[in-house]
Design an enzyme around this catalytic site. Sequence first.
Site, PDB file in Angstrom:
ATOM      1  N   LYS A   9       0.848  -1.402  -0.135  1.00  0.00           N
ATOM      2  CA  LYS A   9       0.070  -0.120  -0.082  1.00  0.00           C
ATOM      3  C   LYS A   9       0.684   1.091   0.020  1.00  0.00           C
ATOM      4  CE  LYS A   9       0.841   2.078   3.918  1.00  0.00           C
ATOM      5  NZ  LYS A   9       1.056   2.323   5.007  1.00  0.00           N
ATOM      6  N   GLY A  97       7.089   1.095   5.202  1.00  0.00           N
ATOM      7  CA  GLY A  97       5.848   1.963   5.347  1.00  0.00           C
ATOM      8  C   GLY A  97       4.886   1.476   4.125  1.00  0.00           C
ATOM      9  N   GLY A 100       3.521  -4.247   4.360  1.00  0.00           N
ATOM     10  CA  GLY A 100       3.858  -5.613   3.869  1.00  0.00           C
ATOM     11  C   GLY A 100       3.402  -6.789   4.775  1.00  0.00           C
ATOM     12  N   GLY A 101       3.729  -6.599   6.142  1.00  0.00           N
ATOM     13  CA  GLY A 101       3.344  -7.642   7.008  1.00  0.00           C
ATOM     14  C   GLY A 101       1.642  -7.411   7.266  1.00  0.00           C
ATOM     15  N   SER A 103      -0.362  -6.777   4.754  1.00  0.00           N
ATOM     16  CA  SER A 103      -0.901  -7.387   3.786  1.00  0.00           C
ATOM     17  C   SER A 103      -0.907  -8.845   3.525  1.00  0.00           C
ATOM     18  CB  SER A 103      -0.464  -6.840   2.511  1.00  0.00           C
ATOM     19  OG  SER A 103      -1.105  -6.676   1.305  1.00  0.00           O
ATOM     20  N   ASP A 135      -3.484  -1.350   9.786  1.00  0.00           N
ATOM     21  CA  ASP A 135      -3.587  -1.245   8.400  1.00  0.00           C
ATOM     22  C   ASP A 135      -4.206  -2.437   7.814  1.00  0.00           C
ATOM     23  OD1 ASP A 135      -2.245   1.229   7.814  1.00  0.00           O
ATOM     24  OD2 ASP A 135      -0.292   0.263   7.599  1.00  0.00           O
TER      25      ASP A 135
HETATM   26  C1  LIG Z   1       1.497   4.472   9.682  1.00  0.00           C
HETATM   27  C2  LIG Z   1       0.527   3.679   8.818  1.00  0.00           C
HETATM   28  O1  LIG Z   1       1.292   2.651   8.235  1.00  0.00           O
HETATM   29  C3  LIG Z   1      -0.447   4.337   7.756  1.00  0.00           C
HETATM   30  O2  LIG Z   1      -0.889   3.494   6.837  1.00  0.00           O
HETATM   31  C4  LIG Z   1      -0.278   2.768   9.876  1.00  0.00           C
HETATM   32  O3  LIG Z   1      -1.173   3.489  10.605  1.00  0.00           O
HETATM   33  C5  LIG Z   1       0.370   1.705  10.608  1.00  0.00           C
HETATM   34  O4  LIG Z   1      -0.233   0.614  10.772  1.00  0.00           O
HETATM   35  P1  LIG Z   1       0.314  -0.787  11.350  1.00  0.00           P
HETATM   36  O5  LIG Z   1       1.628  -1.127  11.048  1.00  0.00           O
HETATM   37  O6  LIG Z   1      -0.666  -1.639  11.160  1.00  0.00           O
HETATM   38  O7  LIG Z   1       0.061  -0.304  12.911  1.00  0.00           O
HETATM   39  P2  LIG Z   1      -0.272  -1.011  14.286  1.00  0.00           P
HETATM   40  O8  LIG Z   1       0.714  -2.311  14.262  1.00  0.00           O
HETATM   41  O9  LIG Z   1      -1.552  -1.095  14.600  1.00  0.00           O
HETATM   42  O10 LIG Z   1       0.394   0.085  15.266  1.00  0.00           O
HETATM   43  C6  LIG Z   1       2.127  -0.042  15.452  1.00  0.00           C
HETATM   44  C7  LIG Z   1       2.183   1.246  16.433  1.00  0.00           C
HETATM   45  O11 LIG Z   1       2.022   2.420  15.677  1.00  0.00           O
HETATM   46  C8  LIG Z   1       1.464   3.271  16.607  1.00  0.00           C
HETATM   47  N1  LIG Z   1       0.102   3.808  15.844  1.00  0.00           N
HETATM   48  C9  LIG Z   1      -0.527   2.992  15.035  1.00  0.00           C
HETATM   49  C10 LIG Z   1      -1.549   3.541  14.198  1.00  0.00           C
HETATM   50  C11 LIG Z   1      -2.334   4.675  14.947  1.00  0.00           C
HETATM   51  N2  LIG Z   1      -3.570   5.051  14.285  1.00  0.00           N
HETATM   52  N3  LIG Z   1      -1.657   5.331  15.940  1.00  0.00           N
HETATM   53  C12 LIG Z   1      -0.560   4.965  16.292  1.00  0.00           C
HETATM   54  O12 LIG Z   1      -0.116   5.614  17.229  1.00  0.00           O
HETATM   55  C13 LIG Z   1       1.274   2.558  17.767  1.00  0.00           C
HETATM   56  O13 LIG Z   1       2.391   3.107  18.587  1.00  0.00           O
HETATM   57  C14 LIG Z   1       1.260   1.226  17.424  1.00  0.00           C
HETATM   58  O14 LIG Z   1       1.764   0.433  18.745  1.00  0.00           O
HETATM   59  N1  LIG Z   2       4.558 -11.520   7.340  1.00  0.00           N
HETATM   60  C1  LIG Z   2       5.314 -10.418   7.375  1.00  0.00           C
HETATM   61  N2  LIG Z   2       5.836  -9.734   6.735  1.00  0.00           N
HETATM   62  C2  LIG Z   2       6.904  -8.667   6.964  1.00  0.00           C
HETATM   63  N3  LIG Z   2       7.195  -8.462   8.147  1.00  0.00           N
HETATM   64  C3  LIG Z   2       6.455  -9.097   9.417  1.00  0.00           C
HETATM   65  C4  LIG Z   2       5.658 -10.197   8.750  1.00  0.00           C
HETATM   66  N4  LIG Z   2       5.083 -10.578  10.068  1.00  0.00           N
HETATM   67  C5  LIG Z   2       5.711  -9.981  11.051  1.00  0.00           C
HETATM   68  N5  LIG Z   2       6.470  -9.067  10.718  1.00  0.00           N
HETATM   69  C6  LIG Z   2       7.362  -7.941  11.389  1.00  0.00           C
HETATM   70  O1  LIG Z   2       6.847  -6.855  11.500  1.00  0.00           O
HETATM   71  C7  LIG Z   2       7.577  -5.897  11.361  1.00  0.00           C
HETATM   72  C8  LIG Z   2       7.294  -4.897  10.186  1.00  0.00           C
HETATM   73  O2  LIG Z   2       6.774  -5.518   9.185  1.00  0.00           O
HETATM   74  P1  LIG Z   2       5.912  -4.486   7.902  1.00  0.00           P
HETATM   75  O3  LIG Z   2       6.873  -4.816   6.840  1.00  0.00           O
HETATM   76  O4  LIG Z   2       4.757  -4.986   7.971  1.00  0.00           O
HETATM   77  O5  LIG Z   2       6.204  -3.046   8.317  1.00  0.00           O
HETATM   78  P2  LIG Z   2       5.851  -1.768   7.527  1.00  0.00           P
HETATM   79  O6  LIG Z   2       6.178  -2.000   6.046  1.00  0.00           O
HETATM   80  O7  LIG Z   2       6.319  -0.461   8.313  1.00  0.00           O
HETATM   81  O8  LIG Z   2       4.199  -1.810   7.638  1.00  0.00           O
HETATM   82  P3  LIG Z   2       3.222  -0.721   8.100  1.00  0.00           P
HETATM   83  O9  LIG Z   2       3.237   0.357   6.781  1.00  0.00           O
HETATM   84  O10 LIG Z   2       1.798  -1.273   8.195  1.00  0.00           O
HETATM   85  O11 LIG Z   2       3.707   0.156   9.251  1.00  0.00           O
HETATM   86  C9  LIG Z   2       8.821  -6.469  11.122  1.00  0.00           C
HETATM   87  O12 LIG Z   2       9.755  -6.402  12.399  1.00  0.00           O
HETATM   88  C10 LIG Z   2       8.729  -7.902  10.866  1.00  0.00           C
HETATM   89  O13 LIG Z   2       9.672  -8.769  11.551  1.00  0.00           O
END
Ligand SMILES: C[C@](O)(CO)[C@H](O)COP(=O)(O)OP(=O)(O)OC[C@H]1O[C@@H](n2ccc(N)nc2=O)[C@H](O)[C@@H]1O
Ligand SMILES: Nc1ncnc2c1ncn2[C@@H]1O[C@H](COP(=O)(O)OP(=O)(O)OP(=O)(O)O)[C@@H](O)[C@H]1O
Length: 282
Positions: A9, A97, A100-101, A103, A135
Amino acid sequence: MIHEKAPAKINLTLDVIGKREDGYHELNMVMTTVDLYDRLSISETDEDRIIITTNRRYLPVDNKNLSYKAAKLIKEQYGIKKGVRIHINKNIPVAAGLAGGSSDAAATLRGLDRLWKLNMSFEELSEIGARIGSDVPFCIYGKTALATGRGEIIKPIKPAPKCWVILVKPKFGVSTKHIFSNVEVNSLKHPDTKAMLDAVLNGDYKSMCKNLGNSLEDVTFKRYPDVKKIKEKLLKYGADAALMSGSGPTVFAFVYRENKKNRLINSLDQDKYQIFAVRMLG
Ligand SMILES: C[C@](O)(CO)[C@H](O)COP(=O)(O)OP(=O)(O)OC[C@H]1O[C@@H](n2ccc(N)nc2=O)[C@H](O)[C@@H]1O
Ligand SMILES: Nc1ncnc2c1ncn2[C@@H]1O[C@H](COP(=O)(O)OP(=O)(O)OP(=O)(O)O)[C@@H](O)[C@H]1O
């Protein structure tokens, strides 16, 4: 065997409205997907276990994997005693960002719904998804949407105007939690969500470019100046627009014309960054 694609995304806008009592932040985001995918293969096993395998050694395969969490929650909710084997072929960079996880978790929920013929509604899938991450509900939907609340309330909108999307990720990852913990709500910039919604509704590429915005950019830029440099480079070398996705560190650039896309890619240092040229999906 069930196959599911899990697209990355990008945030066209990400507005942080304020901090909530539960520690999360209230968000307003226009999100869409691009054709960079993880691919999941899901099959049933007789033994009641969840087995995750992946092509990337650095990914967890135990209960820390978001796909594992998704499978566990669905099994509990529906009292399913069968096991499942999930292979994740990972292409989306981790901690980028690009969700991936999230999704992968979403694709697991969609896939298991099909495998076990549960006929779950979007609301039912989304409720389980939100327990895994903010997400995940958007990733279950997988097209273009306005996401509000902590990101889990999804309102579908028209697909975003088609163009080339160049994703540029530095070698390091960024923790979403770390970035949110450094947010000072009163000093944030706010994108114009309404203008972005209008741009998408009208299929107006120029206005979409003009109204890209992310409240978290300056928070991440301050801690990781290299991310800001990527954005500046992309704009200097001819991107129509550029923005950091989510909490970073990936920066994406939009270009409309294919020859401009190739020029932009060639101007970037291929050793320093992971670069993907993809199409807008949503
Ligand atoms: C930044 C974005 O990637 C934008 O699309 C998302 O809001 C993040 O989504 P995500 O990775 O699924 O996030 P979560 O696993 O729910 O939250 C990770 C951490 O980000 C912070 N978090 C997340 C979402 C939100 N609305 N407020 C927050 O403050 C919290 O500290 C939380 O512990
Ligand atoms: N299937 C998976 N794919 C990727 N990371 C994973 C998965 N399962 C657990 N994780 C853990 O989640 C953490 C971050 O993953 P991810 O790649 O989803 O972050 P991101 O791209 O920043 O996502 P978001 O945009 O939702 O914050 C990593 O520390 C990874 O070890």
